[in-house]
Design a protein around this motif. Structure first.
Motif, mmCIF file in Angstrom:
data_model
loop_
_atom_site.group_PDB
_atom_site.id
_atom_site.type_symbol
_atom_site.label_atom_id
_atom_site.label_comp_id
_atom_site.label_asym_id
_atom_site.label_seq_id
_atom_site.Cartn_x
_atom_site.Cartn_y
_atom_site.Cartn_z
ATOM 1 N N GLU A 12 -11.869 1.989 -5.264
ATOM 2 C CA GLU A 12 -11.218 3.015 -5.864
ATOM 3 C C GLU A 12 -11.529 4.263 -5.154
ATOM 4 O O GLU A 12 -12.614 4.744 -4.943
ATOM 5 N N ALA A 82 -9.464 -6.073 -5.110
ATOM 6 C CA ALA A 82 -8.688 -5.102 -6.219
ATOM 7 C C ALA A 82 -8.829 -3.741 -5.905
ATOM 8 O O ALA A 82 -9.979 -3.148 -5.468
ATOM 9 N N THR A 84 -7.410 0.161 -6.086
ATOM 10 C CA THR A 84 -6.388 1.413 -7.025
ATOM 11 C C THR A 84 -5.140 1.977 -6.037
ATOM 12 O O THR A 84 -5.329 2.258 -4.915
ATOM 13 N N VAL A 112 -4.893 -7.577 -5.447
ATOM 14 C CA VAL A 112 -4.241 -6.865 -6.554
ATOM 15 C C VAL A 112 -4.169 -5.452 -6.151
ATOM 16 O O VAL A 112 -5.226 -4.819 -6.123
ATOM 17 N N VAL A 114 -4.113 -2.206 -8.424
ATOM 18 C CA VAL A 114 -4.171 -1.562 -9.768
ATOM 19 C C VAL A 114 -3.888 -0.424 -10.087
ATOM 20 O O VAL A 114 -4.242 0.586 -9.188
ATOM 21 N N ASN A 115 -3.338 0.015 -11.249
ATOM 22 C CA ASN A 115 -3.296 1.318 -11.718
ATOM 23 C C ASN A 115 -4.611 1.809 -12.122
ATOM 24 O O ASN A 115 -5.251 1.157 -13.099
ATOM 25 N N GLU A 118 -4.734 2.114 -15.898
ATOM 26 C CA GLU A 118 -4.934 0.560 -16.327
ATOM 27 C C GLU A 118 -6.387 0.328 -16.491
ATOM 28 O O GLU A 118 -6.821 -0.559 -17.268
ATOM 29 N N GLY A 119 -6.888 0.540 -15.185
ATOM 30 C CA GLY A 119 -8.222 0.390 -14.695
ATOM 31 C C GLY A 119 -9.231 1.119 -15.968
ATOM 32 O O GLY A 119 -10.268 0.472 -16.405
ATOM 33 N N ILE A 312 -11.629 -1.271 -11.939
ATOM 34 C CA ILE A 312 -10.635 -1.633 -10.861
ATOM 35 C C ILE A 312 -10.520 -3.151 -10.781
ATOM 36 O O ILE A 312 -9.681 -4.033 -10.509
ATOM 37 N N ALA A 315 -9.931 -4.945 -13.962
ATOM 38 C CA ALA A 315 -8.194 -4.956 -14.080
ATOM 39 C C ALA A 315 -7.580 -6.235 -13.115
ATOM 40 O O ALA A 315 -6.715 -7.003 -13.579
ATOM 41 N N GLY A 316 -7.933 -5.956 -11.882
ATOM 42 C CA GLY A 316 -7.615 -6.913 -10.951
ATOM 43 C C GLY A 316 -7.815 -8.495 -10.991
ATOM 44 O O GLY A 316 -7.091 -9.329 -11.208
ATOM 45 N N ARG A 319 -5.884 -9.879 -14.059
ATOM 46 C CA ARG A 319 -4.521 -10.069 -13.665
ATOM 47 C C ARG A 319 -4.512 -11.556 -12.910
ATOM 48 O O ARG A 319 -3.425 -12.192 -13.043
#
Lengths: 345, 172
Positions: A12, A82, A84, A112, A114-115, A118-119, A312, A315-316, A319
């Motif tokens: 991140e 993952a 950002t 991935v 990641v937003n 969203e994280g 992050i 979230a990654g 998904r």
């Protein structure tokens, strides 16, 4: 490897912090490193002395090495990267994204993008993997005040946001007006407990039938109160009462809009995420809303509320685990940073 | 106005007015926004609560940002980008202090061909080669009224004078 064995490296670098984390499975945190500039910030009253990109470039490699060492894993053990992708400062984002792409490409790993927001929402699931969905997520920080709905299929819908200032920004600027130092949020939280909300701090849109927020007004209201009191009683201001009045107005606005959204979307849970989720009045008031509605309220641990890479990675990993064979996880060479990307918009 | 960056065409027009309400401020900002062109750079100066973000919201409306979307304060995010008839970059230097950082946040990236709006611009070094189109300084004179000082090149200046004298209820 099984789902529980997946090792994800999360990166991140969207704004001030350089953060790297290692996660096992969907939610077991093996390490989380955040190079925070808060100490430097407080010495400069909130000013960023040595900003973003160059610091990220200097820190990204040692931070990654340190996160891997703390987790007890090596580069060869990583299964997924993952990172950002946005929103954030383009230069800062590109440091993390380029590093992640190079690492994943050289090691033949899936990646991935990641937003960041969203994280933050997914940070609620790190300690509560069985959080009931759909979840209404209130994301409150220095840069954002947003409401999201996380559906049962884990898709994220943006419902509303602030029209002007973020709630955390208002805390910071009010602290500056009162000469309280940085970061303003925790100081106001502490002082507000010693005061009474005796001053009128109006919040725009509060009673209107909209899910949007507005926190520019409370900041200006405090400025006017301070100016008036200085004329009337001099420099010895009732700081605790002003803090209590301001905090109460902001928290009531957050409560009101979250409640309105809950009535419209009937979530099975509420999550409060982002730096302002550490505020004690926010925790108490939204907690009470959960009791009123009979649904759980999930607030992550303080270190997961502020910017970090665990969220992050989570979230990654989430998904990736839901859709492992999707070729897009290997098709990241052209992935670009998306500085102004709101999830679901 | 206490500070002065060289304007793009080297010439200068200065205007000073009193805006009696938030609505007047927004209306003037919108009118100014509608005459800005891609490549223009607007600098905003004023204390906390002077109305810089409000003024920016008016500018963005005039540049053609869709109704229902809002220019938000970039204090923490540093730069926000919006879609309008011309792309808009909205930056805030409140948290920034060192000269290297003005470059490191990418504000003076010449590849950008939209309109740039910068809050807390008085923190910018005066010797920076900016190509400024317009400098706006806002001062609080009561809870709702503001004194506005505008400084720009003569071409934009005559368009602005037109705006101010014909359309808006502004005293001073």
């Amino acid at each position: 490897m099984t789902d529980n064995e997946l090792i994800t490296l999360g990166i991140e670098t969207s704004c001030d912090e350089t953060a790297v984390a290692v996660l096992r499975g969907a939610s077991q945190v093996l390490s989380s490193k955040v190079a925070s500039q808060d100490d430097i910030h407080s010495a400069h009253g909130g000013i960023v002395p040595e900003l973003a990109c160059r610091r990220h470039i200097e820190l990204i490699r040692p931070m990654t090495a340190s996160a891997l060492e703390k987790a007890g894993v090596g580069f060869k053990d990583i299964d997924l990267v993952a990172v950002t992708r946005g929103p954030g400062l383009v230069g800062a984002l590109l440091v993390g994204l380029s590093y992640a792409k190079a690492l994943a490409w050289a090691s033949g790993l899936p990646m991935v993008g990641v937003n960041h927001l969203e994280g933050h929402v997914m940070s609620a699931m790190v300690e509560n993997p069985d959080m009931p969905l759909p979840c209404l997520a209130l994301m409150v920080s220095g840069g954002h005040t947003e409401l999201f709905l996380l559906s049962q299929s884990h898709s994220l819908e943006w419902l509303s946001g602030t029209r002007d200032d973020a709630a955390g920004e208002a805390f910071d600027k009010v602290a500056r007006l009162l000469g309280l130092g940085y970061p303003g949020g925790p100081i106001i939280d502490r002082l507000a407990r010693e005061g009474k909300p005796v001053y009128d701090v109006p919040v725009a849109l509060k009673s209107e039938d909209t899910l949007e927020f507005s926190f520019s007004g409370p900041k200006t209201a405090v400025k006017n109160i301070v100016n008036r009191l200085k004329n009337e009683i001099g420099e010895n201001l009732p700081v605790a009462d002003i803090c209590a009045s301001f905090q109460s107005a902001v928290v009531q606005a957050l409560y009101g809009k979250t409640r309105l959204a809950a009535r419209r979307f009937h979530p099975a849970s509420i999550a409060v995420v982002g730096g302002v989720a550490r505020n004690s009045a926010v925790r108490r008031t939204i907690g009470a809303l959960g009791e009123e509605l009979g649904i759980p309220v999930i607030i992550p641990a303080p270190e997961l509320c502020t910017d970090n890479a665990v969220m992050i990675a989570a979230a990654g990993a989430g998904r990736f685990l839901r859709d492992r064979n999707n070729p897009e996880f290997h098709d990241f060479q052209e992935m670009d940073a998306t500085p102004s990307w709101l999830p679901g918009v | 106005m206490t500070i002065s960056w060289p304007t793009r065409d080297g010439s200068t027009t200065r205007l000073k007015r009193v805006l009696s309400s938030v609505e007047t401020t927004l209306a003037l900002a919108e009118a100014i926004g509608s005459i800005l062109k891609p490549g223009d750079m607007v600098l905003l100066i004023g204390e906390l609560g002077a109305g810089k973000t409000t003024f920016t919201q008016g500018l963005c409306k005039g540049i053609g940002m869709a109704p229902g979307s809002w220019a938000r304060s970039p204090t923490f995010t540093l730069i926000n980008e919006y879609r309008a008839k011309s792309p808009i970059r909205h930056a805030d230097l409140y948290r920034i202090d060192s000269p290297e950082d003005f470059e490191s946040i990418g504000l003076f990236d010449t590849a950008f061909d939209g309109i740039t709006i910068i809050e807390w611009a008085d923190k910018l070094p005066l010797d920076l080669e900016l190509g400024v189109t317009l400098v706006v300084e806002l001062k609080e004179i009561s809870q709702t009224a503001r004194e506005i000082a505008l400084e720009c090149g003569t071409e934009l200046g005559s368009a602005l004078t037109q705006c101010i004298t014909t359309q808006y209820d502004i005293s001073g």
